[in-house]
Design a protein around this motif. Structure first.
Motif, PDB file in Angstrom:
ATOM      1  N   ARG A 132       0.832  -1.202   0.000  1.00  0.00           N
ATOM      2  CA  ARG A 132       0.000   0.000   0.000  1.00  0.00           C
ATOM      3  C   ARG A 132       0.868   1.255   0.000  1.00  0.00           C
ATOM      4  NH1 ARG A 132      -2.277   0.001   5.031  1.00  0.00           N
ATOM      5  NH2 ARG A 132      -3.213  -1.979   4.495  1.00  0.00           N
ATOM      6  N   ALA A 133       1.915   1.262   0.817  1.00  0.00           N
ATOM      7  CA  ALA A 133       2.798   2.424   0.896  1.00  0.00           C
ATOM      8  C   ALA A 133       3.518   2.661  -0.424  1.00  0.00           C
ATOM      9  CB  ALA A 133       3.803   2.236   2.026  1.00  0.00           C
ATOM     10  N   VAL A 134       3.970   1.596  -1.069  1.00  0.00           N
ATOM     11  CA  VAL A 134       4.678   1.755  -2.349  1.00  0.00           C
ATOM     12  C   VAL A 134       3.738   2.315  -3.413  1.00  0.00           C
ATOM     13  CG1 VAL A 134       5.718   0.449  -4.244  1.00  0.00           C
ATOM     14  CG2 VAL A 134       6.452   0.049  -1.908  1.00  0.00           C
ATOM     15  N   LEU A 135       2.503   1.832  -3.444  1.00  0.00           N
ATOM     16  CA  LEU A 135       1.541   2.346  -4.424  1.00  0.00           C
ATOM     17  C   LEU A 135       1.247   3.825  -4.186  1.00  0.00           C
ATOM     18  CD1 LEU A 135      -0.960  -0.636  -4.713  1.00  0.00           C
ATOM     19  CD2 LEU A 135       0.701   0.135  -6.396  1.00  0.00           C
ATOM     20  N   ILE A 136       1.032   4.187  -2.930  1.00  0.00           N
ATOM     21  CA  ILE A 136       0.742   5.588  -2.607  1.00  0.00           C
ATOM     22  C   ILE A 136       1.936   6.472  -2.941  1.00  0.00           C
ATOM     23  CG2 ILE A 136       0.306   7.167  -0.678  1.00  0.00           C
ATOM     24  CD1 ILE A 136      -1.449   4.972   0.542  1.00  0.00           C
ATOM     25  N   MET A 137       3.137   5.994  -2.623  1.00  0.00           N
ATOM     26  CA  MET A 137       4.328   6.795  -2.922  1.00  0.00           C
ATOM     27  C   MET A 137       4.516   6.970  -4.429  1.00  0.00           C
ATOM     28  SD  MET A 137       6.965   5.451   0.017  1.00  0.00           S
ATOM     29  CE  MET A 137       8.287   5.476  -1.111  1.00  0.00           C
ATOM     30  N   SER A 138       4.268   5.911  -5.194  1.00  0.00           N
ATOM     31  CA  SER A 138       4.443   6.042  -6.648  1.00  0.00           C
ATOM     32  C   SER A 138       3.410   7.001  -7.231  1.00  0.00           C
ATOM     33  CB  SER A 138       4.355   4.674  -7.314  1.00  0.00           C
ATOM     34  OG  SER A 138       3.078   4.115  -7.103  1.00  0.00           O
ATOM     35  N   LEU A 139       2.164   6.951  -6.740  1.00  0.00           N
ATOM     36  CA  LEU A 139       1.158   7.898  -7.219  1.00  0.00           C
ATOM     37  C   LEU A 139       1.524   9.332  -6.840  1.00  0.00           C
ATOM     38  CD1 LEU A 139      -2.160   5.958  -6.535  1.00  0.00           C
ATOM     39  CD2 LEU A 139      -1.106   6.476  -8.735  1.00  0.00           C
ATOM     40  N   THR A 140       2.098   9.515  -5.663  1.00  0.00           N
ATOM     41  CA  THR A 140       2.509  10.853  -5.236  1.00  0.00           C
ATOM     42  C   THR A 140       3.635  11.386  -6.108  1.00  0.00           C
ATOM     43  OG1 THR A 140       1.858  10.304  -2.982  1.00  0.00           O
ATOM     44  CG2 THR A 140       3.303  12.192  -3.254  1.00  0.00           C
ATOM     45  N   ILE A 141       4.565  10.515  -6.477  1.00  0.00           N
ATOM     46  CA  ILE A 141       5.663  10.950  -7.349  1.00  0.00           C
ATOM     47  C   ILE A 141       5.129  11.324  -8.728  1.00  0.00           C
ATOM     48  CG2 ILE A 141       7.731  10.136  -8.545  1.00  0.00           C
ATOM     49  CD1 ILE A 141       8.371   8.546  -5.987  1.00  0.00           C
ATOM     50  N   ILE A 142       4.188  10.535  -9.241  1.00  0.00           N
ATOM     51  CA  ILE A 142       3.580  10.863 -10.534  1.00  0.00           C
ATOM     52  C   ILE A 142       2.839  12.191 -10.443  1.00  0.00           C
ATOM     53  CG2 ILE A 142       1.770  10.166 -12.157  1.00  0.00           C
ATOM     54  CD1 ILE A 142       2.592   7.246 -11.556  1.00  0.00           C
ATOM     55  N   GLN A 143       2.131  12.391  -9.346  1.00  0.00           N
ATOM     56  CA  GLN A 143       1.389  13.635  -9.152  1.00  0.00           C
ATOM     57  C   GLN A 143       2.335  14.834  -9.075  1.00  0.00           C
ATOM     58  OE1 GLN A 143      -0.909  13.549  -5.583  1.00  0.00           O
ATOM     59  NE2 GLN A 143      -2.562  14.734  -6.516  1.00  0.00           N
TER      60      GLN A 143
ATOM     61  N   SER B 119      -0.099  26.058 -17.046  1.00  0.00           N
ATOM     62  CA  SER B 119      -1.485  25.629 -17.071  1.00  0.00           C
ATOM     63  C   SER B 119      -2.205  26.066 -15.799  1.00  0.00           C
ATOM     64  CB  SER B 119      -1.530  24.107 -17.201  1.00  0.00           C
ATOM     65  OG  SER B 119      -2.846  23.641 -17.059  1.00  0.00           O
ATOM     66  N   TRP B 120      -3.529  26.216 -15.909  1.00  0.00           N
ATOM     67  CA  TRP B 120      -4.335  26.559 -14.745  1.00  0.00           C
ATOM     68  C   TRP B 120      -4.378  25.399 -13.753  1.00  0.00           C
ATOM     69  CZ3 TRP B 120      -8.440  23.467 -13.554  1.00  0.00           C
ATOM     70  CH2 TRP B 120      -8.872  22.590 -14.573  1.00  0.00           C
ATOM     71  N   LEU B 121      -4.044  24.192 -14.219  1.00  0.00           N
ATOM     72  CA  LEU B 121      -4.095  22.998 -13.372  1.00  0.00           C
ATOM     73  C   LEU B 121      -2.913  22.917 -12.413  1.00  0.00           C
ATOM     74  CD1 LEU B 121      -6.021  20.609 -13.155  1.00  0.00           C
ATOM     75  CD2 LEU B 121      -4.587  19.365 -14.753  1.00  0.00           C
ATOM     76  N   ALA B 122      -1.932  23.798 -12.581  1.00  0.00           N
ATOM     77  CA  ALA B 122      -0.715  23.707 -11.776  1.00  0.00           C
ATOM     78  C   ALA B 122      -0.996  23.908 -10.290  1.00  0.00           C
ATOM     79  CB  ALA B 122       0.306  24.726 -12.258  1.00  0.00           C
ATOM     80  N   PHE B 123      -1.780  24.933  -9.943  1.00  0.00           N
ATOM     81  CA  PHE B 123      -2.015  25.219  -8.521  1.00  0.00           C
ATOM     82  C   PHE B 123      -2.782  24.095  -7.830  1.00  0.00           C
ATOM     83  CE2 PHE B 123      -4.450  27.315  -5.084  1.00  0.00           C
ATOM     84  CZ  PHE B 123      -3.373  27.637  -4.277  1.00  0.00           C
ATOM     85  N   PRO B 124      -3.888  23.601  -8.398  1.00  0.00           N
ATOM     86  CA  PRO B 124      -4.569  22.459  -7.742  1.00  0.00           C
ATOM     87  C   PRO B 124      -3.678  21.220  -7.637  1.00  0.00           C
ATOM     88  CG  PRO B 124      -5.981  23.402  -9.425  1.00  0.00           C
ATOM     89  CD  PRO B 124      -4.662  24.086  -9.528  1.00  0.00           C
ATOM     90  N   MET B 125      -2.829  21.001  -8.640  1.00  0.00           N
ATOM     91  CA  MET B 125      -1.937  19.834  -8.597  1.00  0.00           C
ATOM     92  C   MET B 125      -0.882  19.990  -7.511  1.00  0.00           C
ATOM     93  SD  MET B 125      -2.969  17.517 -10.589  1.00  0.00           S
ATOM     94  CE  MET B 125      -1.595  16.429 -10.607  1.00  0.00           C
ATOM     95  N   VAL B 126      -0.382  21.206  -7.312  1.00  0.00           N
ATOM     96  CA  VAL B 126       0.601  21.420  -6.244  1.00  0.00           C
ATOM     97  C   VAL B 126      -0.050  21.191  -4.886  1.00  0.00           C
ATOM     98  CG1 VAL B 126       1.991  23.182  -5.087  1.00  0.00           C
ATOM     99  CG2 VAL B 126       2.098  22.937  -7.566  1.00  0.00           C
ATOM    100  N   LEU B 127      -1.275  21.698  -4.705  1.00  0.00           N
ATOM    101  CA  LEU B 127      -1.982  21.483  -3.432  1.00  0.00           C
ATOM    102  C   LEU B 127      -2.237  19.993  -3.188  1.00  0.00           C
ATOM    103  CD1 LEU B 127      -4.597  24.373  -3.299  1.00  0.00           C
ATOM    104  CD2 LEU B 127      -2.465  24.129  -2.021  1.00  0.00           C
ATOM    105  N   SER B 128      -2.694  19.300  -4.217  1.00  0.00           N
ATOM    106  CA  SER B 128      -2.938  17.864  -4.038  1.00  0.00           C
ATOM    107  C   SER B 128      -1.624  17.100  -3.883  1.00  0.00           C
ATOM    108  CB  SER B 128      -3.761  17.308  -5.194  1.00  0.00           C
ATOM    109  OG  SER B 128      -3.048  17.431  -6.392  1.00  0.00           O
TER     110      SER B 128
END
Length: 156
Positions: free
Chosen positions: A53-64, A76-85
């Motif tokens: 579970r931790a490896v999956l979450i970490m990989s998704l966080t790195i992709i994000q 892009s306008w998506l930059a700020f929401p992506m940084v917050l998430s």
């Protein structure tokens, strides 16, 4: 390479026919790898589940984080929401790694740890056993002295 070798069967020895070798059932499988004993013991199931579970979450966080970076570069306008998430994802990833550590500690406490020769627990057990042995020997000696005396001053 012979076609028999690619299929995993050995070529028949010289002087015999292919039909005779296959009729005799001389199929020798090729060994692709050699299994070796594991160096470390397998992780317990709850710990392994938390680690996956931790490896999956970490990989998704790195992709994000990478998407947030690329959106920032593109303006892009998506930059700020992506940084917050991404920040929230980092907190969740840290929490999941701590979950692996806590799950491992809880499992070790509930099921015990593997005792190795240098373990302090083993030496403490050895000392306690020696103390109990000495106490039993002392009790036997005292009982022997009492029986011998038997409450009388002399045997006559």
């Amino acid at each position: 390479m012979d076609t028999d070798e690619r299929r995993g069967t050995a070529a028949p020895p010289a002087g015999t026919s292919a039909a005779g070798a296959s009729a005799a059932g001389a199929r020798i499988p090729r060994q692709l790898w050699v299994e070796e004993p594991a160096i470390r013991r397998r992780m317990p199931d709850p710990v392994r589940t938390a680690a996956v579970r931790a490896v999956l979450i970490m990989s998704l966080t790195i992709i994000q984080a990478m998407v947030a970076f690329l959106c920032t570069l593109a303006g892009s306008w998506l930059a700020f929401p992506m940084v917050l998430s991404g920040v929230a994802g980092t907190v969740v990833a840290t929490w999941s790694v701590l979950d692996v550590w806590v799950t491992r500690q809880v499992w070790n406490q509930r099921n015990g740890v593997v005792s190795v020769p240098s373990s302090t627990a083993r030496s403490m057990r050895r000392e306690r056993r020696a103390g109990r042995r000495a106490a039993r020997a002392q009790a036997r000696r005292e009982a022997r002295i009492r029986r011998r005396g038997d409450g009388r001053l002399s045997r006559a």
